[in-house]
Scaffold this motif. Structure first.
Motif, PDB file in Angstrom:
ATOM      1  N   PRO A   1      -3.673   0.118   9.383  1.00 13.38           N
ATOM      2  CA  PRO A   1      -4.315  -0.537   7.772  1.00 13.38           C
ATOM      3  C   PRO A   1      -5.501  -1.618   8.260  1.00 13.38           C
ATOM      4  O   PRO A   1      -6.419  -1.511   7.652  1.00 13.38           O
ATOM      5  CB  PRO A   1      -3.260  -1.312   7.416  1.00 13.38           C
ATOM      6  CG  PRO A   1      -2.033  -0.407   7.748  1.00 13.38           C
ATOM      7  CD  PRO A   1      -2.100  -0.238   9.313  1.00 13.38           C
ATOM      8  N   GLU A   2      -5.477  -2.388   9.242  1.00 12.89           N
ATOM      9  CA  GLU A   2      -6.555  -3.251   9.855  1.00 12.89           C
ATOM     10  C   GLU A   2      -7.847  -2.141  10.115  1.00 12.89           C
ATOM     11  O   GLU A   2      -8.693  -2.802   9.781  1.00 12.89           O
ATOM     12  CB  GLU A   2      -6.054  -3.878  10.686  1.00 12.89           C
ATOM     13  CG  GLU A   2      -4.798  -4.995  10.510  1.00 12.89           C
ATOM     14  CD  GLU A   2      -3.531  -4.307  10.290  1.00 12.89           C
ATOM     15  OE1 GLU A   2      -2.708  -5.067   9.975  1.00 12.89           O
ATOM     16  OE2 GLU A   2      -3.308  -3.273  10.892  1.00 12.89           O
TER      17      GLU A   2
ATOM     18  N   THR B   1       0.773  -1.133  -0.061  1.00 11.50           N
ATOM     19  CA  THR B   1      -0.033   0.044  -0.176  1.00 11.50           C
ATOM     20  C   THR B   1       0.833   1.033   0.009  1.00 11.50           C
ATOM     21  O   THR B   1       1.918   1.271   0.905  1.00 11.50           O
ATOM     22  CB  THR B   1      -1.027  -0.108   1.339  1.00 11.50           C
ATOM     23  OG1 THR B   1      -1.962  -0.945   1.134  1.00 11.50           O
ATOM     24  CG2 THR B   1      -1.679   1.254   1.205  1.00 11.50           C
ATOM     25  N   LEU B   2       0.319   2.160  -1.134  1.00 11.22           N
ATOM     26  CA  LEU B   2       1.246   3.366  -0.953  1.00 11.22           C
ATOM     27  C   LEU B   2       0.710   4.355  -0.128  1.00 11.22           C
ATOM     28  O   LEU B   2      -0.555   4.891  -0.367  1.00 11.22           O
ATOM     29  CB  LEU B   2       1.487   4.037  -2.560  1.00 11.22           C
ATOM     30  CG  LEU B   2       2.162   2.786  -3.272  1.00 11.22           C
ATOM     31  CD1 LEU B   2       2.017   3.338  -4.771  1.00 11.22           C
ATOM     32  CD2 LEU B   2       3.228   2.324  -3.076  1.00 11.22           C
ATOM     33  N   ILE B   3       1.730   4.988   0.583  1.00  5.94           N
ATOM     34  CA  ILE B   3       1.073   5.975   1.642  1.00  5.94           C
ATOM     35  C   ILE B   3       1.508   7.511   1.440  1.00  5.94           C
ATOM     36  O   ILE B   3       2.962   7.702   1.294  1.00  5.94           O
ATOM     37  CB  ILE B   3       1.265   5.502   3.200  1.00  5.94           C
ATOM     38  CG1 ILE B   3       0.872   4.191   3.538  1.00  5.94           C
ATOM     39  CG2 ILE B   3       0.912   6.786   4.120  1.00  5.94           C
ATOM     40  CD1 ILE B   3       1.183   3.822   4.913  1.00  5.94           C
TER      41      ILE B   3
ATOM     42  N   GLN C   1       3.089  -5.008   2.570  1.00  9.74           N
ATOM     43  CA  GLN C   1       4.208  -3.948   2.948  1.00  9.74           C
ATOM     44  C   GLN C   1       3.503  -2.403   2.734  1.00  9.74           C
ATOM     45  O   GLN C   1       2.576  -2.203   1.973  1.00  9.74           O
ATOM     46  CB  GLN C   1       5.209  -4.225   2.213  1.00  9.74           C
ATOM     47  CG  GLN C   1       6.090  -5.751   2.511  1.00  9.74           C
ATOM     48  CD  GLN C   1       7.268  -5.661   1.816  1.00  9.74           C
ATOM     49  OE1 GLN C   1       8.158  -4.934   1.658  1.00  9.74           O
ATOM     50  NE2 GLN C   1       7.465  -6.709   1.021  1.00  9.74           N
ATOM     51  N   LEU C   2       3.853  -1.517   3.802  1.00  9.16           N
ATOM     52  CA  LEU C   2       3.469  -0.134   3.618  1.00  9.16           C
ATOM     53  C   LEU C   2       4.564   0.560   2.875  1.00  9.16           C
ATOM     54  O   LEU C   2       5.691   0.625   3.674  1.00  9.16           O
ATOM     55  CB  LEU C   2       3.113   0.334   4.977  1.00  9.16           C
ATOM     56  CG  LEU C   2       2.083  -0.450   5.505  1.00  9.16           C
ATOM     57  CD1 LEU C   2       1.764   0.364   7.055  1.00  9.16           C
ATOM     58  CD2 LEU C   2       0.697  -0.408   4.889  1.00  9.16           C
ATOM     59  N   ILE C   3       4.514   1.372   1.821  1.00  7.00           N
ATOM     60  CA  ILE C   3       5.541   2.080   1.613  1.00  7.00           C
ATOM     61  C   ILE C   3       5.136   3.802   1.407  1.00  7.00           C
ATOM     62  O   ILE C   3       4.079   3.961   1.070  1.00  7.00           O
ATOM     63  CB  ILE C   3       5.515   1.802  -0.208  1.00  7.00           C
ATOM     64  CG1 ILE C   3       5.975   0.398  -0.498  1.00  7.00           C
ATOM     65  CG2 ILE C   3       6.802   2.709  -0.687  1.00  7.00           C
ATOM     66  CD1 ILE C   3       7.037  -0.157   0.082  1.00  7.00           C
ATOM     67  N   VAL C   4       6.041   4.465   1.999  1.00 10.99           N
ATOM     68  CA  VAL C   4       5.722   5.677   2.457  1.00 10.99           C
ATOM     69  C   VAL C   4       6.288   6.644   1.336  1.00 10.99           C
ATOM     70  O   VAL C   4       7.483   6.503   0.975  1.00 10.99           O
ATOM     71  CB  VAL C   4       6.624   6.227   3.815  1.00 10.99           C
ATOM     72  CG1 VAL C   4       6.073   7.587   3.792  1.00 10.99           C
ATOM     73  CG2 VAL C   4       5.764   5.234   4.898  1.00 10.99           C
TER      74      VAL C   4
ATOM     75  N   CYS D   1      -8.842   8.640   4.256  1.00 10.50           N
ATOM     76  CA  CYS D   1      -7.981   7.550   4.292  1.00 10.50           C
ATOM     77  C   CYS D   1      -8.428   6.272   4.070  1.00 10.50           C
ATOM     78  O   CYS D   1      -7.571   5.596   3.092  1.00 10.50           O
ATOM     79  CB  CYS D   1      -7.471   7.326   5.966  1.00 10.50           C
ATOM     80  SG  CYS D   1      -6.331   8.637   6.771  1.00 10.50           S
ATOM     81  N   CYS D   2      -9.590   5.939   4.132  1.00 12.99           N
ATOM     82  CA  CYS D   2     -10.104   4.697   3.650  1.00 12.99           C
ATOM     83  C   CYS D   2     -10.258   4.861   2.073  1.00 12.99           C
ATOM     84  O   CYS D   2      -9.969   3.956   1.276  1.00 12.99           O
ATOM     85  CB  CYS D   2     -11.644   4.464   4.163  1.00 12.99           C
ATOM     86  SG  CYS D   2     -11.678   3.951   5.937  1.00 12.99           S
ATOM     87  N   LYS D   3     -10.400   5.769   1.652  1.00  9.04           N
ATOM     88  CA  LYS D   3     -10.558   5.971   0.128  1.00  9.04           C
ATOM     89  C   LYS D   3      -9.341   5.827  -0.515  1.00  9.04           C
ATOM     90  O   LYS D   3      -9.371   5.416  -1.531  1.00  9.04           O
ATOM     91  CB  LYS D   3     -11.303   7.404  -0.306  1.00  9.04           C
ATOM     92  CG  LYS D   3     -11.379   7.534  -1.805  1.00  9.04           C
ATOM     93  CD  LYS D   3     -11.976   8.834  -2.020  1.00  9.04           C
ATOM     94  CE  LYS D   3     -12.005   9.076  -3.728  1.00  9.04           C
ATOM     95  NZ  LYS D   3     -12.526  10.418  -3.894  1.00  9.04           N
ATOM     96  N   HIS D   4      -8.146   6.219  -0.014  1.00  7.99           N
ATOM     97  CA  HIS D   4      -6.855   6.146  -0.615  1.00  7.99           C
ATOM     98  C   HIS D   4      -6.325   5.139  -0.223  1.00  7.99           C
ATOM     99  O   HIS D   4      -5.663   4.249  -1.023  1.00  7.99           O
ATOM    100  CB  HIS D   4      -5.962   7.399   0.205  1.00  7.99           C
ATOM    101  CG  HIS D   4      -6.132   8.486  -0.558  1.00  7.99           C
ATOM    102  ND1 HIS D   4      -5.548   8.916  -1.861  1.00  7.99           N
ATOM    103  CD2 HIS D   4      -7.181   9.590  -0.353  1.00  7.99           C
ATOM    104  CE1 HIS D   4      -5.808  10.308  -1.934  1.00  7.99           C
ATOM    105  NE2 HIS D   4      -6.853  10.513  -1.480  1.00  7.99           N
ATOM    106  N   LEU D   5      -6.522   4.398   0.926  1.00  3.58           N
ATOM    107  CA  LEU D   5      -5.824   3.257   1.378  1.00  3.58           C
ATOM    108  C   LEU D   5      -6.483   1.858   1.339  1.00  3.58           C
ATOM    109  O   LEU D   5      -5.884   0.796   1.092  1.00  3.58           O
ATOM    110  CB  LEU D   5      -5.164   3.275   2.783  1.00  3.58           C
ATOM    111  CG  LEU D   5      -4.319   4.746   3.013  1.00  3.58           C
ATOM    112  CD1 LEU D   5      -3.832   4.596   4.533  1.00  3.58           C
ATOM    113  CD2 LEU D   5      -3.237   4.706   2.054  1.00  3.58           C
ATOM    114  N   ALA D   6      -7.833   1.693   1.706  1.00  4.22           N
ATOM    115  CA  ALA D   6      -8.722   0.727   1.438  1.00  4.22           C
ATOM    116  C   ALA D   6      -9.912   0.961   0.874  1.00  4.22           C
ATOM    117  O   ALA D   6     -11.059   0.821   1.353  1.00  4.22           O
ATOM    118  CB  ALA D   6      -8.802   0.189   2.676  1.00  4.22           C
ATOM    119  N   PRO D   7     -10.157   1.327  -0.529  1.00  5.05           N
ATOM    120  CA  PRO D   7     -11.402   1.757  -1.026  1.00  5.05           C
ATOM    121  C   PRO D   7     -12.106   0.620  -1.086  1.00  5.05           C
ATOM    122  O   PRO D   7     -11.974  -0.649  -1.373  1.00  5.05           O
ATOM    123  CB  PRO D   7     -10.824   1.793  -2.594  1.00  5.05           C
ATOM    124  CG  PRO D   7      -9.433   1.418  -2.690  1.00  5.05           C
ATOM    125  CD  PRO D   7      -8.688   1.318  -1.477  1.00  5.05           C
TER     126      PRO D   7
END
Length: 341
Positions: free
Chosen positions: A200-201, A183-185, A336-339, A292-298
Motif C-alpha cells: 500500500p505504501e 482499505t478494502l481489497i 488495516q487491510l480487509i480482503v 490498483c492505484c485507482k482502487h486502493l489509493a485514488p
C-alpha cells in the motif's frame, strides 16, 4: 434495498436512518435527529452562554488556531474575528451574524438586532440559532455527555482547535479515539498485489513513480544493453569466422559475408520481437498498476476518503460487513487491510 429506503417523499435524514437501522439492527445503535424540537429547548442555556461570551469565544478560537499552526498542522477551522459562532435560521437559510449582533443578509442591508435580543431568541426560540462547525460537537456533547468519541482524521484534527472552547463553555470534552481506518481489497486487485508484491505504501506514491520504479528494477527490461552486448559478441564472431575461412580459401569470404548478413537480419528480427513482447508486458503492468492505484489509493489518498460503502455493498451484499467484522481489529489503531472474497 437502497431504493426501498431512498424513495420519493422521504427526507435524506429519514432514509439514512432507515438504512443504518437495517445494517445495525443487532448492535444497539441509536440515531438522533438534531432537528428534534425538545433538543432545541434543552440547548437554550448553552446558547445563552455562547452569546454572553461571544467576544472571548472568538479570541479563544483564534488563539487555539494559531497554536495548531505553530505546531506545524493545517487548521481545519478558519475563524472569522468579526463573526459569531452561530447562524440565524430563517426558513431553510442560515444567515451569519456579526459580533455586534447584526444579521448579515446576502441580498439586503444588515439588520441590527443586538446581542441582548439574540439572547431572548435563544431563550424563546432556540431552534432559530444554529451552531457553526466550531460549536456543533460542543453542543452535541452538552446534550449527550460523552465518555469517548470515535473520530475520523479530519475530526481529530479540528478537535485540537476546540479543546479551549470546551473549557471556556464548561462542557467536558470526550476522549477522542481514532475510528477504524481500512482499505478494502477486492479479489482481482489482490491477485495483482500478490503477483508483483506491491505494498500500500508503494501505491500511495501514485502510478507514475511506481511504474518507473518497477520497470527500472527489472533487468529483463534493459533490451538496449542486452542487444548491445549481443552485437559486440556477434562482431567478434564475424571477425573470427571471416579470418579463419579466408585463411582456408580466400574465395569463401563472400559466402561468410552473406551468411553473417542473414544472421544479422535474424538478430534484428529477434530484437523487434523482444521489444514488442516487452511493450506488451509493460502495457499490462502499467494497466495493472493504474488499476490498483485507482482502487486502493485514488489520487494518492486513502480509498475510504474517496469511495463510499454503497459501491462495495451493491457488489458484495451482507458479506461485505461480515468480512469487515471478521478481519478488523478494533484495538489496532493503524490502517488495516480487509480482503473481500
Amino acid at each position: 434495498m437502497l431504493s426501498a429506503f431512498y424513495r420519493q417523499g422521504e427526507t435524506l435524514g429519514d432514509a439514512f436512518a432507515r438504512l443504518y437501522n437495517h445494517h445495525f439492527n443487532d448492535d444497539g445503535l441509536i440515531l438522533f435527529d438534531a432537528e428534534n424540537a425538545r433538543c432545541k429547548k434543552a440547548v437554550a442555556p448553552l446558547l445563552d452562554r455562547i452569546l454572553q461570551f461571544s467576544d472571548s469565544l472568538n479570541d479563544t478560537l483564534i488563539s487555539s488556531t494559531s497554536a495548531v499552526q505553530r505546531g506545524g498542522y493545517e487548521p481545519q477551522i478558519h475563524p472569522q474575528a468579526n463573526r459569531l459562532q452561530l447562524f440565524l435560521k430563517e426558513g431553510n437559510v442560515r444567515i451569519p451574524i456579526d459580533n455586534e449582533g447584526a444579521i448579515l443578509y446576502e441580498d439586503k442591508p444588515p439588520k441590527k438586532v443586538g446581542i441582548d435580543a439574540l439572547r431572548k431568541i435563544a431563550a424563546q426560540s432556540p431552534g432559530d440559532l444554529l451552531p457553526k462547525v466550531s460549536l456543533r460537537p460542543i453542543m452535541q456533547d452538552y446534550l449527550f455527555p460523552t465518555v469517548a468519541y470515535c473520530a475520523g482524521p479530519s475530526e481529530i484534527a479540528y478537535f485540537a482547535q476546540l479543546k479551549p472552547l470546551y473549557d471556556h463553555l464548561e462542557v467536558r470534552m470526550p476522549a477522542i479515539i481514532p475510528r477504524l481506518s481500512m482499505t478494502l481489497i477486492e479479489a482481482k486487485i489482490g491477485k495483482i498485489l500478490d503477483k508483483h508484491q506491491f505494498t500500500p505504501e508503494q501505491l500511495a506514491k501514485g502510478p507514475n513513480d511506481l511504474i518507473n520504479e518497477v520497470i527500472e528494477s527489472d533487468p529483463s527490461n534493459d533490451i538496449v544493453a542486452l542487444y548491445a552486448e549481443a552485437r559486440k559478441k556477434w562482431d567478434e564472431l564475424n571477425h573470427l569466422l571471416t579470418f579463419g575461412m579466408v585463411r582456408i580459401d580466400p574465395t569463401l569470404g563472400h559466402s561468410v559475408e552473406k551468411s553473417m548478413l542473414r544472421w544479422q537480419q535474424g538478430l534484428n528480427v529477434l530484437e523487434e520481437k523482444a521489444r514488442a513482447a516487452l511493450s506488451q508486458k509493460n502495457k499490462t503492468l502499467v494497466s495493472q498498476i493504474h488499476k490498483c492505484c485507482k482502487h486502493l489509493a485514488p489520487n494518492g489518498i486513502f480509498q475510504e476518503r474517496r469511495y463510499s460503502l454503497p459501491y462495495y455493498y451493491t457488489r458484495y451484499g451482507q458479506s461485505l460487513f461480515d468480512s469487515i467484522h471478521k478481519q478488523s481489529q478494533i484495538d489496532l489503531h493503524k490502517h488495516q487491510l480487509i480482503v473481500l472474497e
